[in-house]
Design a protein around this motif. Structure first.
Motif, PDB file in Angstrom:
ATOM      1  N   SER A 164       0.822  -1.215   0.000  1.00  0.00           N
ATOM      2  CA  SER A 164       0.000   0.000   0.000  1.00  0.00           C
ATOM      3  C   SER A 164       0.855   1.262   0.000  1.00  0.00           C
ATOM      4  CB  SER A 164      -0.915   0.024   1.230  1.00  0.00           C
ATOM      5  OG  SER A 164      -1.732  -1.122   1.300  1.00  0.00           O
ATOM      6  N   LEU A 165       2.115   1.112   0.378  1.00  0.00           N
ATOM      7  CA  LEU A 165       2.989   2.275   0.533  1.00  0.00           C
ATOM      8  C   LEU A 165       3.718   2.621  -0.757  1.00  0.00           C
ATOM      9  CD1 LEU A 165       4.645   1.513   3.998  1.00  0.00           C
ATOM     10  CD2 LEU A 165       2.784   3.111   3.524  1.00  0.00           C
ATOM     11  N   GLY A 170       5.424   9.656  -1.764  1.00  0.00           N
ATOM     12  CA  GLY A 170       4.713  10.201  -0.614  1.00  0.00           C
ATOM     13  C   GLY A 170       3.230   9.916  -0.611  1.00  0.00           C
ATOM     14  N   LYS A 171       2.847   8.683  -0.988  1.00  0.00           N
ATOM     15  CA  LYS A 171       1.428   8.332  -1.053  1.00  0.00           C
ATOM     16  C   LYS A 171       1.167   6.992  -0.384  1.00  0.00           C
ATOM     17  CE  LYS A 171       0.710  10.845  -5.413  1.00  0.00           C
ATOM     18  NZ  LYS A 171      -0.029  11.961  -4.791  1.00  0.00           N
ATOM     19  N   ARG A 183      -8.978   4.594  -1.982  1.00  0.00           N
ATOM     20  CA  ARG A 183      -8.452   5.893  -2.376  1.00  0.00           C
ATOM     21  C   ARG A 183      -6.950   5.941  -2.131  1.00  0.00           C
ATOM     22  NH1 ARG A 183     -10.898   5.207   2.405  1.00  0.00           N
ATOM     23  NH2 ARG A 183     -10.359   6.513   4.198  1.00  0.00           N
ATOM     24  N   THR A 184      -6.306   6.910  -2.756  1.00  0.00           N
ATOM     25  CA  THR A 184      -4.878   7.143  -2.563  1.00  0.00           C
ATOM     26  C   THR A 184      -4.709   8.511  -1.918  1.00  0.00           C
ATOM     27  OG1 THR A 184      -4.298   5.804  -4.496  1.00  0.00           O
ATOM     28  CG2 THR A 184      -2.637   7.349  -3.685  1.00  0.00           C
ATOM     29  N   LEU A 185      -4.022   8.544  -0.776  1.00  0.00           N
ATOM     30  CA  LEU A 185      -3.875   9.777  -0.017  1.00  0.00           C
ATOM     31  C   LEU A 185      -2.410  10.183   0.071  1.00  0.00           C
ATOM     32  CD1 LEU A 185      -6.324   8.947   2.926  1.00  0.00           C
ATOM     33  CD2 LEU A 185      -6.808  10.306   0.879  1.00  0.00           C
ATOM     34  N   LEU A 217       1.000  -4.407   7.067  1.00  0.00           N
ATOM     35  CA  LEU A 217       2.006  -3.452   7.522  1.00  0.00           C
ATOM     36  C   LEU A 217       2.112  -3.420   9.039  1.00  0.00           C
ATOM     37  CD1 LEU A 217       4.040  -1.235   6.762  1.00  0.00           C
ATOM     38  CD2 LEU A 217       2.146   0.411   6.865  1.00  0.00           C
ATOM     39  N   PHE A 218       0.962  -3.387   9.702  1.00  0.00           N
ATOM     40  CA  PHE A 218       0.969  -3.245  11.160  1.00  0.00           C
ATOM     41  C   PHE A 218       0.726  -4.599  11.825  1.00  0.00           C
ATOM     42  CE2 PHE A 218      -0.236   0.997   9.590  1.00  0.00           C
ATOM     43  CZ  PHE A 218       0.859   1.695  10.090  1.00  0.00           C
TER      44      PHE A 218
END
Length: 309
Positions: A164-165, A170-171, A183-185, A217-218
């Motif tokens: 996802s990273l 920087g998204k 969505r992409t933030l 990730l977490f």
């Protein structure tokens, strides 16, 4: 009418919303060749019934009624009519959006800054459990940053994977799940460094506690008295984390309050469609519900309407 709304000390977002909703009402009247100056309570009630049939939520219909009250007051000031037919209408029923005390950007930042990660100089660093404790704190700090800056839900946090990273650009990709939209933030520059350190250092250390391979990730730390995590998809951290943050920040209630605060801040700086995308709402009315936080004394104003007998 736009100039009139600016004089009412409404926020820019609220004024734009009221103007848009009033134009929508006038378009509705045009279909029946009804002049807005001759509009009565009957036409307003027909319009509200039309919105209800379209599935527009009760709180959103109340917002539109409030917009009409301002419009008819504007007409009275300009000698277009002598009465305000919206003043005698009251909408009741419907499930209300739960409102939280909205935290300012500064207060949100304080929540992040007040959450401390222990160092090796900690007086209990010699205990066997300390390393897992320290890793969990490092993980939580990064999660708090995402909740405060990107306004995502705790469920969405649990779905983030290493894929996802996109730290180079920087998204971060957010998977909305059953109730939200993907969505992409954008990430803040400070978050990029924190996420990079977490991914390549903290997460690698957390992997040693996992029985199964995972791209999540977490990752969790083992329950008390155990040395491994059986299910990496289980991230049961929020009850304890909420209690910790309450002790450190008296105004903090829960992470729903944090999300409401972030979305309310966005509404002051972006248009509705932009906020809908950032928040991952499937329907625009979900975003509109947060406008209630941005309208001073709206409920008091609506409750002053007299119901039709």
């Amino acid at each position: 009418f736009k100039s009139y709304l600016k004089q009412q000390e409404l926020s820019k977002t609220t004024a734009e919303m009221y103007h848009y909703q009033t134009m929508n009402f006038i378009s509705f009247l045009d279909k029946d060749n009804t002049e807005v100056e001759k509009c009565t309570e009957k036409e307003i009630m027909l319009y509200l019934a039309h919105l209800q049939k379209k599935g527009i939520a009760s709180e959103t219909r109340k917002l539109r009624l409030s917009a009409l009250k301002h419009f008819f007051n504007f007409q009275i000031e300009n000698n277009k009519r002598k009465d305000n037919p919206a003043n005698r209408i009251k909408l009741q029923g419907g499930q209300k959006q739960k409102l939280y005390p909205i935290l300012t950007p500064q207060e949100l930042q304080s929540i992040y800054e007040n959450y401390q990660v222990p160092t090796q100089e900690h007086p209990k660093s010699h205990h066997n459990w300390f390393n897992a404790y320290k890793l969990s704190k490092e993980r939580n700090k990064v999660i708090i940053g995402l909740l405060l800056n990107q306004g995502i839900t705790t469920a969405e946090v649990s779905r983030i994977t290493i894929d996802s990273l996109d730290l180079r650009n920087g998204k971060i990709d957010i998977t909305g799940g059953r109730t939200g939209k993907d969505r992409t933030l954008e990430l803040k520059s400070s978050q990029i460094m924190d996420l990079m350190e977490y991914q390549y250092k903290t997460r690698n250390e957390l992997l040693q506690y996992q029985i199964q391979q995972t791209k999540l990730l977490f990752l969790s730390t083992p329950p008390s008295g155990q040395t491994q995590v059986k299910d990496p998809s289980t991230l049961n951290i929020y009850k304890r984390l909420t209690e910790e943050l309450k002790e450190q920040n008296p105004k903090f209630i829960n992470f729903l309050q944090v999300r409401a605060s972030v979305i309310t801040y966005w509404l002051k700086n972006y248009n509705l469609r932009q906020v809908q995308y950032r928040a991952g709402h499937k329907r625009i009315i979900s975003t509109e519900a947060y406008l209630i936080n941005d309208i001073d004394d709206l409920q008091k104003e609506i409750d002053s309407f007299h119901p039709i007998g």
